[in-house]
Design an enzyme around this catalytic site. Structure first.
Site, PDB file in Angstrom:
ATOM      1  N   TYR A  55       5.894  22.522 -42.438  1.00  0.00           N
ATOM      2  CA  TYR A  55       6.499  23.712 -41.827  1.00  0.00           C
ATOM      3  C   TYR A  55       7.954  23.419 -41.506  1.00  0.00           C
ATOM      4  O   TYR A  55       8.257  22.394 -40.888  1.00  0.00           O
ATOM      5  CB  TYR A  55       5.726  24.074 -40.550  1.00  0.00           C
ATOM      6  N   ASP A 102      13.275  16.812 -42.184  1.00  0.00           N
ATOM      7  CA  ASP A 102      13.044  17.725 -41.079  1.00  0.00           C
ATOM      8  C   ASP A 102      12.412  16.915 -39.946  1.00  0.00           C
ATOM      9  O   ASP A 102      11.214  16.647 -39.944  1.00  0.00           O
ATOM     10  CB  ASP A 102      12.135  18.872 -41.533  1.00  0.00           C
ATOM     11  N   LYS A 117      13.492  20.501 -30.799  1.00  0.00           N
ATOM     12  CA  LYS A 117      12.444  20.047 -29.871  1.00  0.00           C
ATOM     13  C   LYS A 117      12.930  18.938 -28.924  1.00  0.00           C
ATOM     14  O   LYS A 117      13.669  19.209 -27.999  1.00  0.00           O
ATOM     15  CB  LYS A 117      11.214  19.642 -30.666  1.00  0.00           C
TER      16      LYS A 117
HETATM   17  C1  LIG Z   1       8.833  20.296 -38.486  1.00  0.00           C
HETATM   18  C2  LIG Z   1       9.311  21.606 -37.965  1.00  0.00           C
HETATM   19  N1  LIG Z   1      10.386  22.168 -38.509  1.00  0.00           N
HETATM   20  C3  LIG Z   1      10.885  23.341 -38.073  1.00  0.00           C
HETATM   21  C4  LIG Z   1      10.277  24.015 -37.048  1.00  0.00           C
HETATM   22  C5  LIG Z   1      10.835  25.319 -36.560  1.00  0.00           C
HETATM   23  O1  LIG Z   1      11.439  25.116 -35.314  1.00  0.00           O
HETATM   24  P1  LIG Z   1      11.634  26.351 -34.296  1.00  0.00           P
HETATM   25  O2  LIG Z   1      10.280  26.746 -33.837  1.00  0.00           O
HETATM   26  O3  LIG Z   1      12.507  25.755 -33.218  1.00  0.00           O
HETATM   27  O4  LIG Z   1      12.337  27.428 -35.054  1.00  0.00           O
HETATM   28  C6  LIG Z   1       9.136  23.457 -36.439  1.00  0.00           C
HETATM   29  C7  LIG Z   1       8.454  24.158 -35.331  1.00  0.00           C
HETATM   30  O5  LIG Z   1       7.384  23.840 -34.914  1.00  0.00           O
HETATM   31  C8  LIG Z   1       8.642  22.225 -36.911  1.00  0.00           C
HETATM   32  O6  LIG Z   1       7.550  21.672 -36.386  1.00  0.00           O
END
Ligand SMILES: Cc1ncc(COP(=O)(O)O)c(C=O)c1O
Length: 454
Positions: free
Chosen positions: A148, A250, A278
């Protein structure tokens, strides 16, 4: 149901009048496994969260990952409230805290020479893809099934496909993960299966010279904490370099959670571009995208648009500086990971004592319990195990005994520095008490998914 939920139920009923589905994000809805209704929070402190009915839980969801210091850490409260009180919350102009925050992040991640701040992981993932396309002049991006990277049209594809839509192993389908995404965007994506070197090499052999980037979660947190196989990320790094594609890591979940230098520091792989969010700010809405000077040149030279009204606001920067200071203290990650490992090992022992097979995926600060002898290695593997898993009973019984975890098994335990040895002991006492019921559920065939992942 034994714990009182009347006030949460009433608030949920009321919320449905003016909020679509009664929630602020799909992951909080009953569809995502919060049953009988979402928990409405009254307050939180340290490792604990108290709901509107007065139930106080040991919280292992930790705001889906940001709360690396726990709820309301004094250093964060002081930094943010003093900055707000003495300087202001928002200027949309430059100020000194930006560079201090950026320098603190760069000092922890050698692959990041320069960065730009943003407010969400989704937004910074979208920017990373844009920077990679602008740098290489290429259109396509290779991504992995079950990972994700936020909900943008550009990348919210094949995030959690069902078995009847995911296509063949060698050539997974490129499937939008929501309605409303322009289907034409699918032509810019290639999807591969996580953790299979042969399939990765085949994807690069077929598409490598068209790829602007390969993007991955270095530890597949959104598939249940799946570690990369030995040598897998190193091979990905080599293939990206050889084909002139950028490697985007990511680290929204892993950054400042698994090691002082994120998954890159833990696993020894260097990204061209990194996405952070996060734990970068301990619970304030802050994200960043950064990388080598070369990878950021498109922004430096003004060739690629990057903006955002709230980017690098003083509260965000104060939170980053305070979080970097607290998590940079000697032994921070050793203690966090060791406590999490003790929790994971204890859960495995409790399950085995009840006659269940059990193991954990991930690392101490982001892990999941699986009722199998070894953890899954890919999204498809995880999906198969979820279908046979008594996890819904495990999750529901924990919740009834005031231990809060994410409902889907492809979620994670996300302990923080605020979790004490006593919290771990207490959680393990609860686990030992409930595991016989989990074993009964498995024997009775009460298995399957707790709720939609995303
Ligand atoms: C690995 C990863 N990338 C991107 C995101 C997206 O982040 P946001 O919820 O701050 O838009 C998340 C959200 O859980 C994530 O776990």
């Amino acid at each position: 149901m034994t714990r009182p939920m009347e006030r949460s139920a009433a608030l949920f009923e009321r919320a449905q009048q003016h909020m679509a589905g009664g929630v602020g994000s799909g992951t909080r809805s009953p569809r995502s496994g919060w049953r009988p209704c979402p928990i409405f929070v009254a307050s939180a402190s340290g490792s604990r969260i108290t709901d509107a009915d007065g139930n106080t839980y040991v919280d292992y969801q930790m705001g889906q990952g940001p709360l690396i210091l726990g709820h309301r850490h004094p250093a964060l409260v002081e930094a943010v409230s003093t900055t707000f009180a003495t300087r202001g919350s928002h200027f949309a102009l430059c100020h000194d805290l930006e560079e201090e925050a950026a320098a603190a992040v760069c000092a922890r991640m050698p692959s990041i020479e320069q960065l730009r701040f943003g407010s969400s992981g989704t937004e910074c993932a979208q920017y990373a893809l844009r920077f990679a396309r602008a740098t290489t002049g290429r259109q396509k991006v290779l991504r992995f099934e079950g990972q994700y990277h936020g909900w943008s049209d550009a990348i919210h594809w094949s995030a959690h496909p069902s078995a009847d839509t995911y296509g063949s192993l060698a050539s997974p389908s490129v499937a939008p993960s929501s309605t409303g995404i322009p289907l034409a965007v699918g032509d810019t994506l290639v999807v591969a299966t996580w953790n299979d070197v042969g399939l990765l090499e085949a994807a690069f052999a077929e598409h490598g010279d068209e790829l602007a980037a390969v993007i991955c979660e270095p530890i597949a947190g959104n598939a249940g904490g799946l570690l990369p196989a030995p040598g897998y990320l190193e091979r990905m790094r080599e293939l990206a370099t050889r084909h002139g594609a950028l490697l985007i890591l990511d680290e929204v979940l892993t950054g400042f959670r698994v090691h002082p230098g994120g998954a890159q520091g833990l696993l020894g792989v260097r990204a061209d571009l990194t996405i952070l969010a996060k734990a970068i700010a301990g619970g304030l809405p802050v994200a960043a995208v950064g990388g080598s000077r070369e990878a950021m040149a498109v922004v430096t030279e003004g060739r690629t648009m990057h903006g955002g009204t709230y980017n690098a606001n003083p509260l965000a920067c104060a939170a980053v500086i305070a979080t970097m200071r607290e998590t940079g203290k000697p032994g921070f990650y050793d203690d966090l990971l060791a406590r999490g490992r003790r929790l994971g090992d204890g859960l495995v022992a409790a399950a085995k004592d009840a006659g269940l097979e059990a193991c954990v995926s991930g690392v101490g600060s982001m892990f999941q319990l699986w009722f199998t002898t070894s953890p899954p290695t890919s999204y498809r593997d995880a999906l198969d195990r979820v279908a046979e898993s008594p996890f819904p009973t495990f999750h529901g019984e924990l919740l009834e005994r005031m231990v809060l975890t994410q409902p889907p098994q492809q979620g994670l335990f996300l302990p923080s520095a605020a979790h004490t040895e006593e919290d771990v002991d207490h959680t393990l006492d609860v686990a030992r008490a409930i595991m016989p019921r989990v074993a009964e559920a498995r024997a009775a065939g009460i298995v399957g998914a707790t709720g939609r992942v995303r």
